[in-house]
Design a protein around this motif. Structure first.
Motif, PDB file in Angstrom:
ATOM      1  N   SER A  21       0.861  -1.190   0.000  1.00 42.20           N
ATOM      2  CA  SER A  21       0.000   0.000   0.000  1.00 42.20           C
ATOM      3  C   SER A  21       0.892   1.233   0.000  1.00 42.20           C
ATOM      4  CB  SER A  21      -0.910   0.015   1.226  1.00 42.20           C
ATOM      5  OG  SER A  21      -1.786  -1.091   1.219  1.00 42.20           O
ATOM      6  N   LEU A  22       0.778   2.026  -1.061  1.00 44.81           N
ATOM      7  CA  LEU A  22       1.554   3.252  -1.176  1.00 44.81           C
ATOM      8  C   LEU A  22       0.698   4.425  -0.724  1.00 44.81           C
ATOM      9  CD1 LEU A  22       4.138   4.750  -2.249  1.00 44.81           C
ATOM     10  CD2 LEU A  22       2.882   5.028  -4.405  1.00 44.81           C
ATOM     11  N   VAL A  23       1.083   5.053   0.381  1.00 48.36           N
ATOM     12  CA  VAL A  23       0.427   6.278   0.829  1.00 48.36           C
ATOM     13  C   VAL A  23       1.050   7.424   0.030  1.00 48.36           C
ATOM     14  CG1 VAL A  23      -0.081   7.798   2.774  1.00 48.36           C
ATOM     15  CG2 VAL A  23       0.061   5.315   3.129  1.00 48.36           C
ATOM     16  N   LEU A  24       0.224   8.144  -0.728  1.00 50.25           N
ATOM     17  CA  LEU A  24       0.739   9.098  -1.714  1.00 50.25           C
ATOM     18  C   LEU A  24       0.133  10.484  -1.528  1.00 50.25           C
ATOM     19  CD1 LEU A  24       2.417   9.499  -4.352  1.00 50.25           C
ATOM     20  CD2 LEU A  24       0.348   8.835  -5.615  1.00 50.25           C
ATOM     21  N   TYR A  25       1.004  11.475  -1.455  1.00 46.92           N
ATOM     22  CA  TYR A  25       0.578  12.881  -1.450  1.00 46.92           C
ATOM     23  C   TYR A  25       1.480  13.628  -2.416  1.00 46.92           C
ATOM     24  CZ  TYR A  25      -0.438  17.646   0.186  1.00 46.92           C
ATOM     25  OH  TYR A  25      -0.806  18.971   0.257  1.00 46.92           O
TER      26      TYR A  25
ATOM     27  N   MET B  39      -9.485   6.281  -1.113  1.00 44.91           N
ATOM     28  CA  MET B  39      -9.570   7.737  -1.035  1.00 44.91           C
ATOM     29  C   MET B  39     -10.372   8.159   0.188  1.00 44.91           C
ATOM     30  SD  MET B  39     -10.282   8.726  -5.075  1.00 44.91           S
ATOM     31  CE  MET B  39     -10.203  10.504  -4.766  1.00 44.91           C
ATOM     32  N   THR B  40      -9.816   9.077   0.958  1.00 46.33           N
ATOM     33  CA  THR B  40     -10.572   9.651   2.066  1.00 46.33           C
ATOM     34  C   THR B  40     -11.610  10.613   1.502  1.00 46.33           C
ATOM     35  OG1 THR B  40      -9.087  11.542   2.314  1.00 46.33           O
ATOM     36  CG2 THR B  40      -8.505   9.532   3.511  1.00 46.33           C
TER      37      THR B  40
ATOM     38  N   VAL C 102      -3.086   2.059  -3.697  1.00 45.46           N
ATOM     39  CA  VAL C 102      -2.655   3.428  -3.433  1.00 45.46           C
ATOM     40  C   VAL C 102      -3.632   4.054  -2.455  1.00 45.46           C
ATOM     41  CG1 VAL C 102      -2.376   5.744  -4.412  1.00 45.46           C
ATOM     42  CG2 VAL C 102      -1.448   3.769  -5.617  1.00 45.46           C
ATOM     43  N   ILE C 103      -3.103   4.644  -1.397  1.00 44.22           N
ATOM     44  CA  ILE C 103      -3.923   5.310  -0.382  1.00 44.22           C
ATOM     45  C   ILE C 103      -3.713   6.816  -0.530  1.00 44.22           C
ATOM     46  CG2 ILE C 103      -4.349   5.619   2.087  1.00 44.22           C
ATOM     47  CD1 ILE C 103      -3.217   2.788   2.504  1.00 44.22           C
ATOM     48  N   VAL C 104      -4.799   7.539  -0.795  1.00 45.84           N
ATOM     49  CA  VAL C 104      -4.713   8.986  -1.022  1.00 45.84           C
ATOM     50  C   VAL C 104      -5.359   9.705   0.171  1.00 45.84           C
ATOM     51  CG1 VAL C 104      -5.238  10.892  -2.580  1.00 45.84           C
ATOM     52  CG2 VAL C 104      -4.917   8.578  -3.511  1.00 45.84           C
ATOM     53  N   PRO C 105      -4.552  10.290   1.058  1.00 46.11           N
ATOM     54  CA  PRO C 105      -5.120  11.024   2.195  1.00 46.11           C
ATOM     55  C   PRO C 105      -5.653  12.398   1.813  1.00 46.11           C
ATOM     56  CG  PRO C 105      -2.734  11.067   2.291  1.00 46.11           C
ATOM     57  CD  PRO C 105      -3.092  10.187   1.134  1.00 46.11           C
ATOM     58  N   HIS C 106      -5.097  12.985   0.737  1.00 43.71           N
ATOM     59  CA  HIS C 106      -5.516  14.343   0.372  1.00 43.71           C
ATOM     60  C   HIS C 106      -5.368  14.595  -1.132  1.00 43.71           C
ATOM     61  CE1 HIS C 106      -6.201  18.609   0.468  1.00 43.71           C
ATOM     62  NE2 HIS C 106      -6.251  18.668   1.783  1.00 43.71           N
TER      63      HIS C 106
END
Length: 347
Positions: A57-61, A108-109, A86-90
């Motif tokens: 899981s790639l947390v990406l900003y 996606m949050t 892919v984890i998109v916090p913003h």
């Protein structure tokens, strides 16, 4: 700091049943950064330590960057895992959206956004603006200029269209215009290859790429979770309450360190400074960061004004040694690899 985030990474790995890798390019005003090829070797270091696994899981900003580097990152990640998330916090805009297209699914949050992938060209032949910098040439802006003449002004005769193109080539170098055409074809081909990991229907793929490349109307257009899932048809997941709480805590901690919304102002600095602009972190790989370091010197002028000089002493990637354990053991099949800190890696 990284030492405070490790516990969050471990919790995220547990709730997502995955190995967590975090890649952040800051959009802090005056100290922003972009996805760039120089990060690839650092990805390799982290992935070698993580080892082949079922899911990453790639947390990406990011606000974007080099499209070829984005594609390289996706291909590299997929060499180490069966499932890429892919984890998109913003924000995961432009080339960040390209990375998201290459995943099997995108988490996606509620505040997360993707964006169009129409490229802008940055070459030595780009138009120069009054301050001496080079103006980026948007592929869709060139297309829009020509379509405006034909569709809105109803100019159809070849002589007039040729004159309009000549006017454009007076401002934008002909070789850049040629690269515009090649870039558009390349980005469409790249997107079509990557998106097949989450969408297989040819008509849906065509619709998604058309929207991301041109039909969104503006490179600044943002795509929220509902639109990405329901309108575009991407494989988007909503995080559970527990997952969202951890993602939000992680984002807030990184924001506290990189100061996304606080402009870097030389007038507010007196003496040495260090600004972290990119992060690449994992539990086993520690923390790598791109840093700009310098000194602001102030001097009084004869007329009473204060002159400010910025001396940049270093700009590049560093490894946060405080993130290292004395020894790090990783098992890959039947072989255990021991990484000894401060020495060449030994097996």
């Amino acid at each position: 700091m990284y030492s405070d985030r490790v516990a969050l990474y471990k919790q995220l790995e547990e709730v997502f049943d995955s190995k967590i890798l975090v890649y952040i390019t800051s959009d802090r005003p005056n100290m922003s950064a972009q996805i760039a090829p120089d990060v690839i070797d650092y990805f390799i270091d982290h992935l070698d330590k993580i080892g082949p696994c079922n899911k990453i899981s790639l947390v990406l900003y990011t606000r974007g960057g080099d499209t070829s580097a984005a594609r390289n990152i996706v291909n590299l990640l997929r060499m180490y895992c069966d499932i890429l998330q892919v984890i998109v916090p913003h924000k995961a805009h432009s080339s960040g959206t390209i990375i998201s297209l290459g995943a099997n699914e995108v988490v996606m949050t509620k505040q997360a956004t993707l964006g169009p992938i129409d490229p802008s060209l940055h070459t030595a032949l780009n138009p120069q603006v009054p301050d001496g910098s080079l103006f980026p040439v948007s592929v869709e802006a060139v297309k829009g200029y020509l379509e405006f003449a034909k569709n809105e002004l109803s100019i159809t005769d070849n002589a007039s269209l040729a004159s309009i193109f000549e006017k454009l080539s007076d401002f934008v170098h002909p070789l850049v215009l040629g690269e515009v055409y090649r870039s558009k074809a390349q980005i469409q081909m790249m997107a079509e290859q990557l998106i097949q990991n989450q969408v297989t229907d040819p008509d849906k793929i065509k619709k998604i790429i058309a929207f991301l490349c041109s039909e969104s109307g503006s490179h600044d257009y943002t795509i929220n979770r509902r639109e990405a899932q329901n309108e575009l048809g991407l494989n988007v997941k909503k995080p559970s309450p527990e997952q969202y709480e951890l993602i939000k805590k992680l984002y807030d901690d990184i924001n506290d360190e990189l100061l996304f919304s606080k402009p870097f102002m030389l007038t507010e600095v007196n003496g040495a400074y260090t600004v972290r602009r990119c992060l690449l972190e994992s539990v086993v790989g520690g923390s790598d960061y791109f840093s700009t370091e310098g000194v602001v010197v102030r001097a009084s002028m004869p007329d009473g004004q204060i002159a400010i000089q910025n001396r940049v002493n270093f700009e590049g990637w560093r490894h946060d040694r405080s993130s290292d354990d004395d020894n790090l053991a990783i098992t890959d099949g039947e072989e255990t690899i021991i990484y000894e800190r401060g020495a060449d890696y030994q097996t």
